[in-house]
Design an enzyme around this catalytic site. Structure first.
Site, short mmCIF file in Angstrom:
data_model
loop_
_atom_site.label_atom_id
_atom_site.label_comp_id
_atom_site.label_asym_id
_atom_site.label_seq_id
_atom_site.Cartn_x
_atom_site.Cartn_y
_atom_site.Cartn_z
N CYS A 2 0.85 -1.19 0.00
CA CYS A 2 0.00 0.00 0.00
C CYS A 2 0.89 1.24 0.00
O CYS A 2 2.01 1.23 0.51
CB CYS A 2 -0.92 0.10 1.20
SG CYS A 2 -1.97 -1.32 1.46
N ARG A 27 3.16 0.35 -5.31
CA ARG A 27 3.07 -0.33 -4.01
C ARG A 27 1.76 -1.10 -3.84
O ARG A 27 1.59 -1.84 -2.87
CB ARG A 27 3.19 0.69 -2.88
CG ARG A 27 4.47 1.49 -2.90
CD ARG A 27 4.52 2.46 -1.76
NE ARG A 27 4.49 1.77 -0.50
CZ ARG A 27 5.55 1.24 0.10
NH1 ARG A 27 6.73 1.36 -0.46
NH2 ARG A 27 5.44 0.63 1.25
N TRP A 75 -3.05 -2.48 -1.54
CA TRP A 75 -2.76 -3.87 -1.93
C TRP A 75 -3.40 -4.70 -0.82
O TRP A 75 -2.92 -4.71 0.31
CB TRP A 75 -1.26 -4.09 -2.00
CG TRP A 75 -0.86 -5.44 -2.52
CD1 TRP A 75 -0.72 -5.81 -3.82
CD2 TRP A 75 -0.56 -6.61 -1.74
NE1 TRP A 75 -0.35 -7.13 -3.90
CE2 TRP A 75 -0.24 -7.64 -2.64
CE3 TRP A 75 -0.52 -6.89 -0.38
CZ2 TRP A 75 0.11 -8.93 -2.23
CZ3 TRP A 75 -0.18 -8.17 0.03
CH2 TRP A 75 0.13 -9.17 -0.89
N ASN A 101 -0.71 1.55 6.07
CA ASN A 101 0.03 0.57 5.28
C ASN A 101 0.61 -0.45 6.25
O ASN A 101 1.34 -0.05 7.16
CB ASN A 101 1.14 1.29 4.50
CG ASN A 101 2.16 0.34 3.90
OD1 ASN A 101 1.84 -0.80 3.58
ND2 ASN A 101 3.39 0.81 3.74
N GLY A 102 0.26 -1.72 6.11
CA GLY A 102 0.79 -2.73 7.03
C GLY A 102 -0.31 -3.69 7.45
O GLY A 102 -1.38 -3.75 6.84
N GLU A 488 15.33 -16.21 -13.53
CA GLU A 488 14.87 -14.83 -13.61
C GLU A 488 14.04 -14.60 -14.88
O GLU A 488 13.02 -13.91 -14.85
CB GLU A 488 16.10 -13.89 -13.55
CG GLU A 488 15.83 -12.42 -13.75
CD GLU A 488 14.89 -11.80 -12.72
OE1 GLU A 488 14.54 -12.44 -11.73
OE2 GLU A 488 14.49 -10.64 -12.95
N LYS A 492 10.19 -13.31 -14.93
CA LYS A 492 9.75 -12.12 -15.67
C LYS A 492 8.54 -12.45 -16.53
O LYS A 492 7.58 -11.69 -16.57
CB LYS A 492 10.86 -11.58 -16.59
CG LYS A 492 12.00 -10.83 -15.98
CD LYS A 492 11.67 -9.50 -15.37
CE LYS A 492 11.23 -9.64 -13.95
NZ LYS A 492 12.17 -9.60 -12.90
N GLU A 495 5.30 -13.21 -14.31
CA GLU A 495 4.70 -12.13 -13.52
C GLU A 495 4.02 -11.07 -14.37
O GLU A 495 3.09 -10.42 -13.91
CB GLU A 495 5.72 -11.50 -12.56
CG GLU A 495 6.82 -10.72 -13.21
CD GLU A 495 7.81 -10.16 -12.20
OE1 GLU A 495 7.42 -9.84 -11.08
OE2 GLU A 495 9.00 -10.05 -12.55
N HIS A 511 15.59 -34.90 -15.71
CA HIS A 511 15.07 -35.54 -14.49
C HIS A 511 13.60 -35.18 -14.26
O HIS A 511 13.13 -35.22 -13.13
CB HIS A 511 15.92 -35.15 -13.29
CG HIS A 511 17.35 -35.57 -13.44
ND1 HIS A 511 17.74 -36.89 -13.32
CD2 HIS A 511 18.46 -34.87 -13.75
CE1 HIS A 511 19.05 -36.97 -13.53
NE2 HIS A 511 19.51 -35.76 -13.81
N LYS A 610 5.23 -3.63 -5.77
CA LYS A 610 6.68 -3.46 -5.91
C LYS A 610 7.41 -3.72 -4.60
O LYS A 610 8.51 -4.24 -4.59
CB LYS A 610 6.94 -2.03 -6.40
CG LYS A 610 8.38 -1.71 -6.66
CD LYS A 610 8.77 -2.14 -8.04
CE LYS A 610 10.25 -2.02 -8.29
NZ LYS A 610 10.72 -3.09 -9.17
C1 F6R Z 1 10.19 -9.53 -9.52
C2 F6R Z 1 10.23 -8.66 -8.37
C3 F6R Z 1 10.14 -9.28 -7.02
C4 F6R Z 1 11.17 -8.62 -6.08
C5 F6R Z 1 10.99 -9.14 -4.65
C6 F6R Z 1 12.03 -8.57 -3.71
O1 F6R Z 1 10.31 -8.81 -10.70
O2 F6R Z 1 10.31 -7.48 -8.49
O3 F6R Z 1 10.35 -10.65 -7.08
O4 F6R Z 1 12.45 -8.88 -6.56
O5 F6R Z 1 9.71 -8.79 -4.19
O6 F6R Z 1 11.97 -7.19 -3.65
P1 F6R Z 1 13.18 -6.32 -3.12
O7 F6R Z 1 14.32 -6.49 -4.04
O8 F6R Z 1 12.65 -4.92 -3.11
O9 F6R Z 1 13.49 -6.84 -1.73
#
Ligand code: F6R
Length: 615
Positions: A2, A27, A75, A101-102, A488, A492, A495, A511, A610
């Site tokens: 949030c 957020r 969120w 937020n929390g 990774e 990408k 998500e 396997h 994020k």
């Molecule tokens: C994927 C992504 C998330 C963050 C994860 C950790 O694209 O953005 O998987 O990498 O939430 O976030 P940070 O790096 O901010 O601790």
């Protein structure tokens, strides 16, 4: 998660708050709301959906010159995203208004107590419980708002950053923080409040970041007063000068933040090594390492804690630290590490990697490691973030604000910092020859230009994306340094396009995952020269014999994979430990184009946020 924004002062609050919410939408973006108070009239507007939906609704519902306001982009944690659960929430009397937020973990018990005393609740949120608890304390103890907030927060278990005001006190906002970030912009007889500084960057460069367990009362024409929530002691505000500028947080002509951030990588990587990588002198300068070099050299092992993409950067670090510096490394999901009673000793070094510096699980893992005597080093992007402040030392990635929810430049700049550290330690330990060391420094300096070159394949990657955009599943394979890149790449894709994708070490395919391969299955294989090239070529042959569609990420000029693969995407040649910095680029672009072609919201994928400040 949030995002919260607030303003109190002499300007019209609405534009500051609505624009601020747009900047904080990374957020959370399942509902949004705003409360504006002009001293007489309180106007509240809330809606399911994005900030732009709120803006449309406000245009018909609210017209105000209010100089006090608070806003929220959500969120969901407690209660589905809908208009009623959206913030702000008010107390039963309608006098107290809050954004939060929390998570309030003991909200259920508190709600039962309040219900027994006659309080009623419209929403399913923990936040509405909190604002009524504050009201209950205020009435029972006959205290002012600040005191009531303080007493109430001492009864709360959980995490929060909150802003609260009282309709009967139109010249003050009370704020508090535990576990979720809160920045205060100090203007000229005015205060801005936000989850990060981006909403007020054009109004003031002076900011105070509240620490955990601190609260503040913001009054027009008065200085900020910060107190400890627990024992009421006064804290001297530490006013920081912000380095961020407006241009960094705008799209700059790109259709999406993600695309802008992908293209920023050459400069972001340069910014990461600027002033640190001194190739001519053969020096890597990093004060966080220099000041603690003995600890690093005598460490039993390094434990990396991180989540998501940052965890993948940690896996790349495992290869490079062990390969070059010969230090044993373990890479842990912070969320597992914090709860599994890990063995941590004072001779361990914990490296916490986090773009946002606010990830709740990573923060908790750091606290656990510190409590067990380990030295904790942070690799963060957001300056002044909770993780940056909680760690014993650290190195910023200096990638600039990353706003697209899918992490791109944060990943490559994290790898850059970790590579610098590994090389520095390798040199100090003598585990790398002088000539190899120099060669790595020279090659690292060339990486930004090579990333620029890799970005030039954009149109070709778009054409490949068009062919595979309707795939239901995708497999990503890589070996050695490029196994984490495969993970990774798969993350990408899933998500932002919601296509199921899995990353695997190429040899592990036989396997199990090989059973999935048929003529419908695109398999993206990282097969750059050096390393385990021949082995990967054999893996490609295995896929080919099962009719899988092969997209090879190869070194410029490759012939072998070209013959076998359905498509190849070339990246420039570099040293193997640096190859993830290049092989990642086409995978980012491939996911981006597929998601755009499928009409997905690339910068704000569903269910994600994020900065994950809840566990
Ligand atoms: C994927 C992504 C998330 C963050 C994860 C950790 O694209 O953005 O998987 O990498 O939430 O976030 P940070 O790096 O901010 O601790």
């Amino acid at each position: 998660m949030c995002g919260i924004v607030g303003y109190i002062g002499h300007r019209e609050a609405y534009p500051i708050i609505i624009e601020g919410l747009k900047r904080l939408e990374y957020r959370g973006y399942d509902s949004a709301g705003i409360a504006l108070f002009d001293g007489t009239d309180l106007k509240v507007s809330k809606t399911k959906g994005k900030v732009v939906d709120l803006e449309n609704r406000v245009a018909t519902e609210i017209s105000t010159n209010a100089k006090l306001g608070i806003g929220h982009t959500r969120w969901a944690t407690h209660g589905v995203p809908n208009d009623i659960n959206a913030h702000p929430h008010y107390s039963n009397s309608g006098n107290l208004v809050i954004i939060h937020n929390g998570i309030i973990e003991n909200y259920d018990a508190l709600k039962k107590e309040l219900t027994a005393r006659g309080y009623t609740f419209k929403s399913d949120t923990d936040t509405e419980v909190l604002i009524n608890l504050i009201e209950d304390v205020k009435l029972k103890e006959n205290v002012k708002l600040g005191k009531a907030v303080q007493i109430a927060l001492n009864q709360v278990i959980g995490a929060y950053s909150i802003a609260v005001f009282d309709k009967n006190k139109p010249d003050e906002i009370v704020i508090a923080r535990l576990g979720s970030p809160l920045a205060v912009g100090i203007g000229d007889n005015e205060f801005f409040i936000a989850s990060d500084a981006s909403p007020f960057i054009e109004y003031t460069k002076n900011a105070v970041y509240l620490e955990d367990e601190e609260m503040a009362i913001l009054r027009v024409n008065k200085d900020i007063k910060i107190r400890k929530i627990k024992d009421d002691t006064l804290v001297d505000p530490y006013v920081q000068e912000l380095q961020m500028n407006l241009e960094q947080i705008e799209k700059g002509g790109y259709e999406h933040f993600m695309l802008k951030e992908i293209h920023e990588q050459p400069n972001a990587i340069k910014d990461t090594y600027r002033g640190r990588l001194l190739v001519k002198d053969g020096i890597i300068r990093m004060s966080g390492i220099d000041d603690n070099i003995e600890k690093f050299l005598n460490a039993n092992r390094i434990i990396v804690v991180a989540c998501g993409t940052s965890w993948h950067a940690g896996l790349v670090a495992e290869y490079i630290f062990e390969d070059l510096a010969r230090i044993p490394v373990e890479v842990e999901y912070a969320s597992e590490f914090r709860y599994r009673n890990p063995v941590i000793t004072p001779n361990d070094i914990v490296i916490a990697i986090s773009q946002s510096g606010e990830t709740a699980d990573t923060l908790a893992a750091i606290k656990l490691a510190k409590a067990n005597g380990a030295f904790v080093f942070g690799v963060c992007n957001v300056v002044g973030s909770s993780i940056a402040r909680e760690t014993n030392a650290g190195a910023y990635t200096h990638a600039g604000p990353e706003i697209g929810v899918a992490s791109t430049k944060a990943f490559t700049t994290q790898i850059t910092v970790l590579t610098l550290i590994a090389l520095k330690l390798a040199k100090a330990k003598g585990s790398i020859s002088n000539s190899d060391y120099r060669y790595h420094l020279q090659e690292l300096e060339l990486i930004p230009d090579k990333v620029s070159k890799a970005l030039k394949s954009d149109e070709h990657i778009k054409a490949v994306a068009d062919i595979y955009k309707n795939a239901r599943n995708c497999l990503y394979l890589g070996r050695g340094y490029n196994f984490p890149v495969a993970l990774e790449g798969a993350l990408k894709l899933k998500e932002i396009s919601y296509i199921h994708a899995e990353g695997y070490p190429a040899a592990e395919m036989k396997h199990g995952p090989i059973a999935l391969i048929d003529e419908q299955m695109p398999v993206i294989v990282i097969a750059t020269k050096k390393g385990h090239y021949e082995k990967v070529v054999s893996n490609i042959q295995e896929i080919k014999s099962r009719k899988g569609k092969i997209i090879g990420i190869v070194t410029e000029g490759d012939i072998n994979v070209k013959e076998l693969a359905d498509h190849i995407i070339e990246v420039p040649e570099t040293l193997e430990p640096l190859s993830p910095l290049l092989t990642t680029i086409p995978l980012q672009l491939l996911s981006y184009h597929i998601a755009v072609m499928l009409g997905k919201n690339v910068d704000q994928p569903r269910n994600l946020a994020k900065s994950v400040t809840v566990e």
